[in-house]
Design an enzyme around this catalytic site. Structure first.
Site, mmCIF file in Angstrom:
data_model
loop_
_atom_site.group_PDB
_atom_site.id
_atom_site.type_symbol
_atom_site.label_atom_id
_atom_site.label_comp_id
_atom_site.label_asym_id
_atom_site.label_seq_id
_atom_site.Cartn_x
_atom_site.Cartn_y
_atom_site.Cartn_z
ATOM 1 N N CYS A 83 -8.633 -9.856 -5.420
ATOM 2 C CA CYS A 83 -8.237 -8.433 -5.831
ATOM 3 C C CYS A 83 -6.574 -8.488 -6.079
ATOM 4 O O CYS A 83 -5.968 -7.595 -6.645
ATOM 5 C CB CYS A 83 -8.307 -7.328 -4.919
ATOM 6 N N HIS A 95 -0.084 -2.005 -2.519
ATOM 7 C CA HIS A 95 -1.565 -2.303 -2.685
ATOM 8 C C HIS A 95 -2.590 -1.131 -1.866
ATOM 9 O O HIS A 95 -3.418 -0.872 -2.308
ATOM 10 C CB HIS A 95 -1.866 -3.530 -2.257
ATOM 11 N N HIS A 110 -10.330 1.264 -5.798
ATOM 12 C CA HIS A 110 -9.720 0.143 -5.834
ATOM 13 C C HIS A 110 -10.637 -0.739 -6.957
ATOM 14 O O HIS A 110 -11.665 -1.311 -6.654
ATOM 15 C CB HIS A 110 -9.835 -0.619 -4.503
#
Lengths: 385, 333
Positions: free
Chosen positions: A144, A277, A314
Site C-alpha cells: 500500500c 497514512h 484505503h
C-alpha cells in the site's frame, strides 16, 4: 534537484476526475458505501470505497481490467491538464500497484487469462502504448505504499536524466482476492474508518487511481507551463520486521520521513500539512503519530494533519498517489480537507488533526506518508522551491 | 559522472545449479540445464528447472509456508552473501537497499488461495497463505531475514523486471539512497505458469536440439540472481573482491546478449531457459561469468545458427552489454 508537478488526475470512490475528487473531499463527502459489485457474505464489512458505477460505466471498456481502466483515465487526465506534448520527449511511466489485475485469478481457470492477470507489468505496458509514451516503463509493487513510491521513483528518473517527464500512477481495483485476505487479516473494521480515533477498529478498502505528471524544471520553464507545485524529496524503506504486523514503535516510518525531509533539504518547521497514512487500524495510527513526533519534534503537535481514508477508504496501491494529488491541490488552494470518522481523538495520537470542515491554511510545503504490508514505507515532500 | 558500481557478490539459482560457481562452470563448458519438466504428464516439456534442494541449508530463520518464488529468492540471497564472504550487507541497516524484480511473483500461491476461498468462502481464507501470495512477498521476506531496512522496491515490469532491478540498484547508489544494494530478479516455474503461457513451448528431451527463438517454442526456466552492489569507494575501502562493474549505458560494448542479430551475440539462456522476471538478472550474471572466463557463451546467429553455437568461444572482451546495462571487468580479468 526538484521536479515540477504540472498535472494531476484521479479516479476514486469520490468520483471520476480530480475536480470531483477534490471538491467532494474538501466538502466532507464520503465515498464509502455497501459493496455493489460483490457479495460481501463472509467479509467483516459490507462497506468499501468502490468507484461510483454511474460515473465509471461510460468510461469502461469491455474486457479491460478495471485497474487498467482507472489508471488509463487518471493518467490521461494528468497528461491533459499538464498540456505536455509528448512527441520527441522521453516520457516515463511508473505504475505503482498492490494487486494489479490479480483479482482475475479469482474467476479464471488455468489458462492465458490467468497468466495475464498475474502480470502486473502488462498494465503499464498497455497504458504506455496507448498514451504514446517513449521512455522507461516501470511497474512497482510495494503493497500500500506503491502509489507514493511511484511518484518518488518518477521524480528520480527525471533527476537522473533518464526521462524528460514522467507519469506517476498508483492504481488498484477491489476484488474478492484482496478483500477476503484483508478481511481475514482483520485489517477491515466492522464499523467505519476512524483515523486516530480512540475507538478505531480497522480500515475499509477502496479502489481507483491517482496520477501526477512530473517534469524537469527545464521542461516546464521552456514551455512556460506554471507548475502546480514541486516534488522536493522522497524516500522509501522497509521495517524489516514482520510480513503483516506493523512496527509498533514507528521506527521505519520515522526513518522514511527523516530521509524524505533530508532529500528535500527543508526543516520540519516549514511543513504546513501532513497527509497521514492513518488507516484507522489499532496499531498503525499511534505508530505513525510516534514517528511524526520523533522526527518533527515539537512542531508535530502544531502542523495540521489530514487523513483522507475516512472519506475515500484505503485505495491500496492507489492510496499514495491519490494522497499526493490531495497535497498538490491543498497547496494550490491553501485548504486542508477534513478527516471523516474521527469523533474522539486517541491521546496516543497527539496531533492537530483537521476535523469537521475544511481548514483554510496558508502553507508552502507538505508531507505525505504511506505504509503497507510487508513492512513497506514511503514518504513524499511536496511544496514550493 | 557517477561513481562506478562494483558487483561484490553473486547469488545465482538456476537450472545450471545452486551457486555462482556451478552456473559459471556450466556456462563456460556449454553444459545445458534443460531437461523434461518434472510435472509433464503427456508430451515432455523442455524446461530449465532448479534441481531439488533442502531449503534449510539456506534459511536464516525458520519458515512456515513459502511460495517457490520466495524460496528461490531466499536461496539466492544466502548464496550471494556466502559468495561475498559476508553474513550481512556491508552497510548500516537503514542504508541496506533491496530491489527485487519478478514478473509473476507468488502467482501459484495466489491461485491456490483464490481456489480455496472461492470454493469454501471468505471465512475460510488462510491469513498465512494470503500473506505469502503477494507480488512483494519475496522482497519483504528478504528484508526481514537480512535486516534490510533501507531503500526497498519490488519491480514487476514483466520480463524487464530483473534488468530494471539492477538499473534501480545503480540509481539508488548514485542518488545516495543506499550504501549497499541487493538487486536482481526471481521467478519460479509452476503448473499455473505453464498452463497459462500463451505461446508455443519447447518439447522433447534433447536440450541440444533447442535453439532460443526458433519455431520449436520456448524453453521456460526458473531461477534467481541476486547481486551485491556497492560504490567503488566502499568496495575498495573494505577490500572486497570486485567481480565486475555495472553501469547503465546504451553505448555499444564488445559483445551483447540479446536477440538483435549483431555478430557477437550470445543467448546464455539457451542453457537454462527463459526465466520471466529473472531473465535479465541471470543474463547479467552470465555476462560476469563469461567476461571473467574470457569466453563467449553459446552463440546464436539468427536465421543461420552457427555450427559452433554450443561451443563457448575464446574471447578477449572486457565489456558486454545486456540491453541498457553494461558489465565490464578489468583487463586483467
Amino acid at each position: 534537484m526538484s521536479v515540477a508537478v504540472t498535472g494531476v488526475g484521479a479516479v476514486s470512490a469520490l468520483g471520476v476526475g480530480a475536480d470531483a475528487f477534490w471538491l467532494r473531499l474538501a466538502s466532507g463527502h464520503s465515498g464509502l458505501r455497501p459493496l455493489a459489485r460483490f457479495d460481501s457474505k463472509g467479509l467483516r464489512n459490507e462497506l468499501a470505497g468502490e468507484v461510483p458505477e454511474d460515473e465509471w460505466a461510460p468510461l469502461a471498456r469491455e474486457g479491460e481490467p478495471r485497474v487498467l481502466g482507472y489508471a488509463r483515465v487518471a493518467a490521461a487526465e494528468a497528461l491533459s491538464r499538464s498540456h505536455l506534448r509528448t512527441e520527441g520527449l522521453r516520457v516515463a511511466l511508473v505504475l505503482g500497484t498492490n494487486f494489479g489485475a490479480q483479482d482475475a485469478l479469482w474467476n479464471e481457470p488455468a489458462g492465458p487469462g490467468q497468466l495475464n492477470a498475474a502480470d502486473a507489468g502488462a498494465i503499464a505496458a498497455r497504458l504506455a502504448a496507448e498514451l504514446g509514451l517513449h521512455g522507461p516503463v516501470l511497474t512497482l509493487s510495494n503493497a500500500c505504499s506503491s502509489g507514493t513510491h511511484a511518484v518518488g521513483l518518477a521524480a528520480d528518473l527525471i533527476r537522473a536524466g533518464w526521462a524528460d517527464a514522467a507519469l506517476a500512477v498508483g492504481a488498484d481495483e477491489l476484488g474478492l482476492y484482496c478483500l477476503s485476505g484483508l478481511s481475514i487479516l482483520h485489517t477491515i473494521t466492522t464499523d467505519t474508518v476512524r483515523p486516530f480515533d480512540l475507538n478505531r477498529g480497522g480500515t475499509l478498502f477502496a479502489e481507483g487511481a491517482g496520477a501526477l505528471l512530473l517534469e524537469s524544471l527545464h521542461s516546464a520553464a521552456t514551455r512556460e507551463q506554471a507548475p502546480l507545485t514541486y516534488v522536493l524529496g522522497h524516500a522509501v524503506d522497509n521495517n524489516a520486521y514482520h510480513m503483516t504486523a506493523p512496527d509498533k514503535g514507528g521506527e521505519g516510518m520515522a526513518q522514511v520521513v527523516r530521509d524524505a525531509l533530508g532529500q528535500a533539504g527543508i526543516a520540519p518547521e516549514r511543513l504546513g500539512h501532513v497527509n497521514a497514512h492513518a488507516t484507522g487500524t489499532e496499531y498503525h495510527d499511534p505508530a505513525e503519530a510516534a514517528a511524526l513526533h520523533a522526527v518533527l519534534g515539537e512542531p508535530a503537535g502544531r502542523v495540521p494533519v489530514t487523513a483522507i481514508k475516512g472519506a475515500t477508504g484505503h485505495a491500496m496501491g492507489a492510496a499514495g498517489a491519490l494522497e499526493a494529488v490531495t497535497c498538490v491541490l491543498a497547496l494550490r488552494d491553501q485548504t486542508l480537507p477534513p478527516t471523516l470518522g474521527l469523533r474522539e481523538q486517541d491521546p496516543a495520537c497527539d496531533l492537530d488533526v483537521v476535523v469537521g470542515e475544511a481548514r483554510r491554511h496558508p502553507h508552502d510545503a507538505a508531507l505525505s506518508i504511506s505504509a503497507g504490508l510487508g513492512g513497506n514505507n514511503a514518504a513524499l515532500v511536496l511544496g514550493e522551491l | 559522472m557517477a561513481e562506478r558500481v562494483a558487483i561484490t557478490g553473486l547469488g545465482v539459482v538456476s537450472a545450471l545449479g545452486l551457486g555462482y560457481e556451478p552456473f559459471a562452470e556450466n556456462l563456460a563448458a556449454g553444459v545445458s540445464g534443460l531437461a523434461p519438466w518434472s510435472g509433464s504428464e503427456a508430451e515432455p516439456l523442455l524446461v530449465g528447472e532448479v534441481e531439488p534442494y533442502d531449503l534449510r541449508d539456506y534459511l536464516v530463520a525458520e519458515k512456515g509456508y513459502l511460495d517457490r518464488t520466495s524460496e528461490l529468492a531466499l536461496i539466492a540471497a544466502q548464496l550471494c552473501l556466502r559468495h561475498a564472504g559476508l553474513e550481512a550487507l556491508p552497510a548500516a541497516r537503514e542504508r541496506r537497499g533491496l530491489v527485487v524484480g519478478t514478473q509473476f511473483g507468488c502467482m501459484a500461491t495466489a491461485t491456490h488461495y483464490c481456489q480455496r476461498v472461492r470454493k469454501r468462502g471468505p471465512r475460510f481464507a488462510t491469513p498465512l497463505v494470503f500473506s505469502q501470495s503477494f507480488l512483494n512477498t519475496p522482497a519483504s521476506l528478504l528484508s526481514i531475514d537480512y535486516d534490510l531496512a533501507g531503500y526497498h522496491t519490488t519491480l514487476t515490469s514483466g520480463p524487464e523486471s530483473g534488468r530494471q532491478a539492477f538499473e534501480l540498484g545503480v540509481l539508488a547508489l548514485a542518488l545516495g539512497q543506499a550504501d549497499a544494494v541487493l538487486a536482481g530478479g526471481v521467478d519460479a516455474l509452476s503448473a499455473e505458469l505453464i498452463a497459462g503461457y500463451d505461446a508455443p513451448l519447447a518439447t522433447g528431451d534433447d536440450p541440444e536440439a533447442y535453439v532460443p527463438g526458433a519455431a520449436g517454442g520456448t524453453a521456460l526456466g526458473e531461477g534467481a540472481a541476486l547481486l551485491l552492489l556497492e560504490r567503488e569507494a566502499a568496495a575498495t575501502a573494505r577490500g572486497a573482491t570486485v567481480w565486475a562493474w555495472l553501469e547503465r549505458d546504451d553505448e555499444p560494448a564488445d559483445w551483447q546478449a540479446n536477440d538483435n542479430g549483431a555478430p557477437l551475440t550470445a543467448a546464455p539462456w539457451a542453457l537454462y531457459g527463459e526465466c520471466a522476471g529473472a531473465s535479465g538478472a541471470l543474463a547479467i550474471a552470465a555476462l560476469v561469468a563469461s567476461l571473467r572466463a574470457c569466453i563467449l557463451p553459446p552463440l546464436r546467429g539468427g536465421a543461420e545458427p552457427l555450427e559452433s553455437r554450443w561451443e563457448p568461444q575464446d574471447s578477449t572482451a572486457t565489456s558486454a552489454r545486456y540491453e541498457s546495462l553494461r558489465v565490464s571487468v578489468d583487463a586483467a580479468g
